[in-house]
Scaffold this motif. Sequence first.
Motif: not given
Length: 237
Positions: A86-89, A134-143, A155-161, A163-166
């Motif tokens: 998902p888009q949101e962390l 998880i609460m100690t991770l940086s934004g990039g690591m959460k992503r 999974p066979e099919l991966l959706f990335l909403d 993924p590189t915004a921000g």
Amino acid sequence: SIMQNILSVKGLSKTYDSGHQALSNINLDIRSGEIFALLGPNGAGKTTLISTICGIVRPGAGQVLVGGHDIVRDYRAARQLIGLVPQELTTDSFETVWNSVSFSRGLFGKAPRPAYIEQILRELSLWEKKDSRIMTLSGGMKRRLLIAKALSHEPELLFLDEPTAGVDVQLRQDMWALVRRLQQGGTTIILTTHYIEEAEEMADRIGVIRKGEIILVEDKAELMRKLGKKQMNLHLA
Ligand code: ATP
């Protein structure tokens, strides 16, 4: 080898309770093994389309088949084939990285496979953080964690909403490299983006969505040739 469609979207429409029509008669076939970029501006309907395909948003009309399984009528079988980033962390959590990813796999009823979890955590440069909360991770690591969770059930099919915004330049490069490695491993990838450069960099095919309609689907090379020829400024962001 014969290219099979892992995903088939037919006549998909969605109008929210607000009366806003977010999707209008979407038809889309995704080939097994390809990287497909869904390109469109804010509010075009990218997230709604992904959410409807993944069975989070109920379609108003139309059908979604994932590996031949109807996402509405045969949700479990269809969803099993899908990984969704998902888009949101994720919200901050006291859970550890390892437990979080293992739990995600368990939700799909898959038997534990620690060696696989280790592999994806290493791949995503999260191995050193496996026992961190998880609460100690940086934004990039959460992503990265969200990607690990999405991959946890193989999974066979991966959706990335988006993924590189921000994200910073380094993480963007890492994401692109990861997507390529996943494709080499046989995963089909659909990503959304605002950026034509990202679609150009990543995708085998590009679909352009505007105001809930897919207005164009092209092989990347063909689209770039056309854009160059017409000197068209496809200003999307
Ligand atoms: P972004 O790039 O900003 O994420 P998007 O292309 O993913 O945009 P969506 O999030 O799918 O677009 O939104 C499409 C339209 O539907 C927007 O006008 C949005 O305001 C509206 N919308 C999204 N979710 C809802 C909802 N739950 N209820 C009502 N309207 C919604």
